[in-house]
Design an enzyme around this catalytic site. Structure first.
Site, PDB file in Angstrom:
ATOM      1  N   ASP A  49     104.596 -79.052 -64.018  1.00 28.84           N
ATOM      2  CA  ASP A  49     104.940 -79.721 -65.271  1.00 28.84           C
ATOM      3  C   ASP A  49     105.808 -78.828 -66.154  1.00 28.84           C
ATOM      4  O   ASP A  49     106.321 -79.276 -67.185  1.00 28.84           O
ATOM      5  CB  ASP A  49     103.695 -80.201 -66.015  1.00 28.84           C
ATOM      6  CG  ASP A  49     102.714 -79.085 -66.363  1.00 28.84           C
ATOM      7  OD1 ASP A  49     102.972 -77.921 -66.016  1.00 28.84           O
ATOM      8  OD2 ASP A  49     101.670 -79.386 -66.974  1.00 28.84           O
ATOM      9  N   GLU A 186      96.043 -67.642 -64.042  1.00 26.71           N
ATOM     10  CA  GLU A 186      97.206 -67.338 -64.879  1.00 26.71           C
ATOM     11  C   GLU A 186      96.841 -66.422 -66.028  1.00 26.71           C
ATOM     12  O   GLU A 186      95.908 -66.686 -66.790  1.00 26.71           O
ATOM     13  CB  GLU A 186      97.842 -68.619 -65.429  1.00 26.71           C
ATOM     14  CG  GLU A 186      99.080 -68.327 -66.277  1.00 26.71           C
ATOM     15  CD  GLU A 186      99.932 -69.537 -66.578  1.00 26.71           C
ATOM     16  OE1 GLU A 186     100.947 -69.374 -67.299  1.00 26.71           O
ATOM     17  OE2 GLU A 186      99.605 -70.634 -66.106  1.00 26.71           O
TER      18      GLU A 186
END
Length: 285
Positions: A49, A186
């Protein structure tokens, strides 16, 4: 001459089986030509995205729609033959209920041909992950810094420092137990990423985490130097294509203004005159 055997497309199960083996190479892609380049080297190609920011100029991933993900997923599918193609589920397409998540994940898979979907969130998304996996949809999880929740977590800052590390570890355990075939870590401290990698039985894919993860992923526009609105510490620039493109465009503009482009070799001449019927084109008595 015999043709080489076609390469097998990797599945989520193949990626799951790579736990503790050779590191997984993963990159994002959003277009067919880039997908072809990534497919030649990568085990996983993610239609992220992040496309909203790097291609559409959006300020975050929050405005990305299902239609955008499907459009770019279809483009990437035309360029991927070997790698597992994963498509991000956009913000607000899966959070409110497992049933809604299934409907949207099934749509993504049906309309793009992807082999798996990715969604963000840890323990609170475990029920949804289990619901999807039980119904035949492979799920890549994503914990640590989750960009779709950037407003709730206070920006793009490191997650899991100090006592907060227990929360990230708990999230990773929960998504693994729920059936995710891999998990993106992340922007978490390296020591925490190493501990998670050691303690869960699915591959960890680092981005701003540790070289000890089972694989690594980057946004391709970041690592090629095409997108520099953000310059995260964890991004290594392997090329500077934006600089090359700027120089090329400037050279083109200079030549157009100087009327040196197009040159004679770039211009079409008149077609040869057609010969009259019955003539050979030769002269003589």
């Amino acid at each position: 001459m015999s043709r080489p055997a076609p390469q097998k497309t990797l599945s989520a199960s193949d990626i799951r089986a790579r736990k503790g083996a050779d590191p997984l190479v993963c990159l994002t892609a959003y277009t067919t030509p880039v997908a072809q380049l990534a497919d030649a080297q990568c085990d996983v190609v993610l239609v992220g995205d992040s496309v909203g920011m790097v291609l559409h100029g959006l300020p975050s991933t929050l405005s990305v729609t299902m239609e955008m993900m499907i459009l770019h997923g279809q483009a990437v599918a035309r360029g991927v033959n070997r790698a597992l193609m994963v498509v991000d589920m956009p913000f607000a397409s899966y959070e409110d209920s497992p049933a809604r998540a299934f409907a949207n994940a099934a749509r993504l898979m049906a309309e793009t041909g992807c082999g798996a979907v990715k969604l963000e969130g840890g323990r609170h998304m475990a029920e949804t992950i289990r619901f999807l996996v039980d119904r035949g949809i492979p799920v890549m999880a994503h914990v640590g810094l989750t960009p779709q929740a950037v407003n709730a977590i206070g920006g793009y800052r490191v997650q899991g420092r100090g006592a907060d590390g227990a929360r990230i570890l708990d999230d990773a355990r929960a998504v693994a137990e729920a059936g995710a075939f891999s998990v993106v870590l992340e922007k978490v401290p390296g020591a925490l990423a190493d501990r998670i990698t050691d303690e869960i039985d699915i591959p960890t894919i680092g981005i701003g985490a540790s070289a000890g993860c089972d694989g690594q992923i980057l946004v391709i526009d970041d690592m090629l130097g095409l997108f520099d609105a953000f310059k995260p510490k964890f991004v290594k620039r392997y090329a500077h294509l934006a600089d090359d493109a700027a120089r090329a465009i400037a050279a083109y503009a200079d030549e157009v203004r100087a009327r040196t482009f197009p040159a004679p070799e770039h211009v079409f001449g008149e077609a040869p005159a057609a010969q009259a019927p019955g003539t050979t084109g030769e002269t003589g008595a």
